[in-house]
Scaffold this motif. Structure first.
Motif, PDB file in Angstrom:
ATOM      1  N   UNK A 216       0.804  -1.222   0.000  1.00  0.00           N
ATOM      2  CA  UNK A 216       0.000   0.000   0.000  1.00  0.00           C
ATOM      3  C   UNK A 216       0.844   1.282   0.000  1.00  0.00           C
ATOM      4  N   UNK A 217       1.846   1.424   0.889  1.00  0.00           N
ATOM      5  CA  UNK A 217       2.598   2.681   0.901  1.00  0.00           C
ATOM      6  C   UNK A 217       3.337   2.944  -0.414  1.00  0.00           C
ATOM      7  N   UNK A 218       3.951   1.896  -0.980  1.00  0.00           N
ATOM      8  CA  UNK A 218       4.686   2.090  -2.227  1.00  0.00           C
ATOM      9  C   UNK A 218       3.730   2.356  -3.383  1.00  0.00           C
ATOM     10  N   UNK A 223       1.376   6.187  -7.286  1.00  0.00           N
ATOM     11  CA  UNK A 223       0.124   6.662  -7.867  1.00  0.00           C
ATOM     12  C   UNK A 223      -0.795   5.556  -8.335  1.00  0.00           C
ATOM     13  N   UNK A 224      -0.587   4.332  -7.857  1.00  0.00           N
ATOM     14  CA  UNK A 224      -1.400   3.183  -8.255  1.00  0.00           C
ATOM     15  C   UNK A 224      -2.574   3.011  -7.303  1.00  0.00           C
ATOM     16  N   UNK A 225      -3.776   2.919  -7.860  1.00  0.00           N
ATOM     17  CA  UNK A 225      -5.000   2.800  -7.076  1.00  0.00           C
ATOM     18  C   UNK A 225      -5.778   1.593  -7.588  1.00  0.00           C
ATOM     19  N   UNK A 226      -6.254   0.776  -6.678  1.00  0.00           N
ATOM     20  CA  UNK A 226      -7.004  -0.418  -7.063  1.00  0.00           C
ATOM     21  C   UNK A 226      -8.198  -0.054  -7.941  1.00  0.00           C
ATOM     22  N   UNK A 366      11.186   4.748  -1.935  1.00  0.00           N
ATOM     23  CA  UNK A 366      10.522   3.482  -2.263  1.00  0.00           C
ATOM     24  C   UNK A 366      11.395   2.507  -3.029  1.00  0.00           C
ATOM     25  N   UNK A 367      12.367   3.031  -3.745  1.00  0.00           N
ATOM     26  CA  UNK A 367      13.087   2.237  -4.732  1.00  0.00           C
ATOM     27  C   UNK A 367      12.471   2.430  -6.099  1.00  0.00           C
ATOM     28  N   UNK A 368      13.204   2.051  -7.111  1.00  0.00           N
ATOM     29  CA  UNK A 368      12.797   2.268  -8.501  1.00  0.00           C
ATOM     30  C   UNK A 368      11.600   1.407  -8.887  1.00  0.00           C
ATOM     31  N   UNK A 369      10.617   1.974  -9.609  1.00  0.00           N
ATOM     32  CA  UNK A 369       9.588   1.109 -10.195  1.00  0.00           C
ATOM     33  C   UNK A 369      10.215   0.123 -11.176  1.00  0.00           C
ATOM     34  N   UNK A 465       4.489  -4.755  -5.774  1.00  0.00           N
ATOM     35  CA  UNK A 465       3.720  -3.564  -5.416  1.00  0.00           C
ATOM     36  C   UNK A 465       2.272  -3.683  -5.884  1.00  0.00           C
ATOM     37  N   UNK A 466       2.064  -4.102  -7.129  1.00  0.00           N
ATOM     38  CA  UNK A 466       0.707  -4.187  -7.665  1.00  0.00           C
ATOM     39  C   UNK A 466       0.641  -5.202  -8.785  1.00  0.00           C
ATOM     40  N   UNK A 467      -0.528  -5.829  -8.911  1.00  0.00           N
ATOM     41  CA  UNK A 467      -0.796  -6.759 -10.009  1.00  0.00           C
ATOM     42  C   UNK A 467      -1.785  -6.103 -10.969  1.00  0.00           C
ATOM     43  N   UNK A 468      -1.487  -6.174 -12.249  1.00  0.00           N
ATOM     44  CA  UNK A 468      -2.296  -5.560 -13.303  1.00  0.00           C
ATOM     45  C   UNK A 468      -2.875  -6.656 -14.183  1.00  0.00           C
ATOM     46  N   UNK A 469      -4.088  -6.464 -14.669  1.00  0.00           N
ATOM     47  CA  UNK A 469      -4.681  -7.441 -15.587  1.00  0.00           C
ATOM     48  C   UNK A 469      -5.128  -6.723 -16.861  1.00  0.00           C
ATOM     49  N   UNK A 470      -5.043  -7.398 -18.005  1.00  0.00           N
ATOM     50  CA  UNK A 470      -5.323  -6.734 -19.284  1.00  0.00           C
ATOM     51  C   UNK A 470      -6.817  -6.517 -19.534  1.00  0.00           C
TER      52      UNK A 470
END
Length: 476
Positions: A216-218, A223-226, A366-369, A465-470
Motif C-alpha cells: 500500500x505505501x509504495x 500513484x497506483x490505485x485499485x 521506495x526504490x525504482x519502479x 507492489x501491484x498486479x495488473x490485468x489486461x
C-alpha cells in the motif's frame, strides 16, 4: 534443467561452480520449479558468459531466464574495464533498449469498460503495429541525428510529450555518450519511417486494470490505485537497434582474435571496453537507446491524443520508463570497493533500491519502479527495487514472464483467430495485424509470471507492489 548440476544455496538461489575456463561462478535466482523448467541451454549460456574476460562476481540468470542469443534472456553480467573487461553486442541483444513504460490514467476501470472496443480501435488506428510497421513521422538526416543524441528529451522538445515526463524516464530520457555518426546508412534507412511504431513479436500497448495492491505505501507513492486503469507500452529501438546489433556482432566476431579473445561461442562476440571497437559499439548502442526512448515517448503522445478523444477524463501521467536490453556504465561495490563497471542486462531490468542517487525524488524512499510484462491474457506486475539487489545482481531483476516454448512451437498449439475469440470471451479485447503473431505470443507459451515475480521477491531482487490485468491489448 537438471538441478543435480547446481549447488543449491537457498530456496531461491542456485550456483554453478567455476570450471573449464570460467572466471566466476554462475548464479540463478529462481525456485526449484522454475529452474527445473529452464532449457539446458540456459546452463550452457550462463557458464559461457562466465568465461568472458573481465567479468566480476558472477554470471547471473533471473527467474524468467530462457535461451537467448549468446547471453540467456534474463542474463546479467558486469565487466571491469581495468581488468580487460569486454562489451558484448550479444549481451545487449538486437532490440536495444527494449523496455516498458507505464502511464497512470486516474480513471476507474468501470468507466473504461463501456468504451473498450472504441478505445481499442482508436489505439490500433493511431499506433502502427506489426512487422515492418511504418508511421507518419519522417526524419531527415538532421532530425535523425538530433533524435539519436536527444532521445525522449528530443521528442518532448518537438512537441511529443511533456517536460515532466523526463524525470520519470531512465537517464532522464537521454542517454549520454551517444555518437550518431556511428549509426550506419542502412540503420538510418530502416528507422526513417518507424518512429512512433510498436513493431512485432512480443511488443504491445496494453490497457490494464490495477487488480491488486500488494504494498500500500509504495503503491500510493507510485500513484497506483485499485481498480483504476493504467496503460503500458512495451517496445524498443525497432529496425535501427536490430541493424546496430547485427553490424557490431559481425565486427566483434571477426576482431576477437586480434584482441586475444577466445570466444566460447560466436554469439558472444565482444571487444574490450577500452578498445576502439568497444568504444564505437558503446557510442552506437547509446544512440540506439535514445532511439528507443524517443520511440516510446512518441507512442505516449499518440496514446494521449487517442485518450483525449475517447476518455476525456483520463490524465496520462508517466509512472516510469525502464529498459531491459542495455549495457550501462555504473558504480557498484566489489570486495568493499566502489568500482566502475559496465553492466549488461539482457532481458533483465535495472532495479535500484531506496536512496539511489539516480532515482527521481518521488521514488527515493521506495526504490525504482520495476515494470514486469506478462502476456496478453495474464497479469503484469509493478515491483520496486530493493537495496539487497545491489549485492545480489548489480541491482537487477526479471523483466517479464519469460518464454516457455518457441514461437514456432506456439503456432503448432494455438490458432490466432481462436485465441482472439477466447480472450474476448474473458473480456480482453485484442487488436493485431497478424493472427499468426497472436498465436506466437499465446499466454500458454509463457511461464507463470506470478511464479517469476514471487521468485524475484523471495530472492531479494525486487518486491511486489501491484498486479495488473489486461483489458485491451494492441499486439504487434
Amino acid at each position: 534443467m537438471d538441478t543435480n548440476r547446481l549447488i543449491r544455496k537457498g530456496p531461491w538461489e542456485w550456483h554453478i561452480a567455476p570450471e573449464g575456463g570460467m572466471y566466476v561462478p554462475g548464479v540463478l535466482y529462481a525456485d526449484a520449479a522454475l529452474v527445473g523448467g529452464m532449457d539446458d541451454k540456459v546452463f550452457e549460456q550462463v557458464t559461457n558468459v562466465a568465461r568472458l574476460p573481465g567479468i566480476v562476481k558472477a554470471s547471473y540468470a533471473m527467474p524468467d531466464a530462457h535461451w537467448g542469443y549468446g547471453f540467456p534472456i534474463g542474463g546479467v553480467a558486469a565487466f571491469d574495464p581495468e581488468l580487460g573487461g569486454v562489451v558484448s553486442a550479444g549481451g545487449v541483444g538486437f532490440d536495444i533498449s527494449c523496455g516498458v513504460r507505464t502511464l497512470l490514467t486516474g480513471v476507474d476501470s468501470e468507466q473504461v469498460e463501456a468504451h473498450k472496443a472504441e478505445l481499442a480501435d482508436a489505439l490500433f488506428a493511431a499506433i502502427p503495429a506489426g512487422l515492418g510497421s511504418r508511421g507518419e513521422i519522417r526524419l531527415d538526416e538532421n532530425a535523425m541525428d538530433a533524435m539519436l543524441s536527444g532521445g525522449a528529451d528530443w521528442a518532448v522538445r518537438c512537441g511529443w510529450g511533456e517536460e515532466r515526463d523526463l524525470e520519470r524516464i531512465e537517464e532522464r530520457g537521454m542517454m549520454a555518450g551517444a555518437v550518431p555518426a556511428l549509426i550506419s546508412a542502412e540503420a538510418r534507412k530502416r528507422q526513417r519511417a518507424e518512429m512512433g511504431t510498436l513493431g512485432s513479436g512480443n511488443h504491445y500497448l496494453e490497457v490494464q486494470r490495477v487488480a491488486e495492491i500488494l504494498d500500500e505505501p509504495t503503491a500510493a507513492a507510485f500513484g497506483l490505485v485499485r481498480d483504476e486503469v493504467v496503460i503500458s507500452i512495451h517496445c524498443g529501438s525497432r529496425g535501427l537497434g536490430h541493424q546496430v546489433g547485427g553490424e557490431f556482432l559481425k565486427r566483434m566476431a571477426l576482431a576477437a582474435h586480434e584482441y586475444g579473445i577466445s570466444l566460447p561461442e560466436r554469439e558472444l562476440a565482444c571487444a574490450p571496453i577500452n578498445s576502439d571497437l568497444g568504444r564505437e559499439y558503446l557510442g552506437a548502442m547509446r544512440a540506439a537507446i535514445n532511439c528507443a526512448l524517443a520511440n516510446r515517448q512518441i507512442i505516449t503522445h499518440l496514446t494521449r491524443e487517442v485518450c483525449a478523444g475517447v476518455l476525456p477524463a483520463a490524465r496520462l501521467t508517466l509512472l516510469y520508463d525502464v529498459s531491459h536490453n542495455t549495457c550501462k556504465e555504473e558504480v557498484h561495490e566489489i570486495d568493499g570497493q566502489r568500482r566502475r563497471l559496465f553492466v549488461h542486462r539482457k532481458g533483465a531490468t535495472r532495479a535500484f533500491g531506496p536512496g539511489h542517487p539516480e532515482l527521481p525524488g518521488a521514488y527515493s524512499g521506495t526504490g525504482q519502479p520495476v515494470l514486469i510484462g506478462g502476456s496478453m491474457g495474464t497479469a503484469s506486475y509493478v515491483l520496486a527495487g530493493m537495496s539487497t539487489s545491489e549485492s545480489l545482481a548489480f541491482s537487477s531483476a526479471c523483466h517479464g514472464a519469460g518464454r516457455a516454448m518457441s514461437r514456432r512451437q506456439a503456432t503448432r498449439h494455438w490458432q490466432g483467430r481462436q485465441l482472439i475469440d477466447d480472450l474476448a470471451a474473458r473480456g480482453i479485447v485484442i487488436r493485431s495485424p497478424s493472427p499468426r503473431g497472436v498465436a506466437e505470443e499465446a499466454p500458454g507459451a509463457y511461464k507463470d509470471v506470478s511464479a517469476v515475480v514471487d521468485a524475484a521477491e523471495g530472492a531479494g531482487l525486487a518486491r511486489k507492489v501491484a498486479r495488473l490485468v489486461p483489458m485491451v491489448c494492441i499486439k504487434g
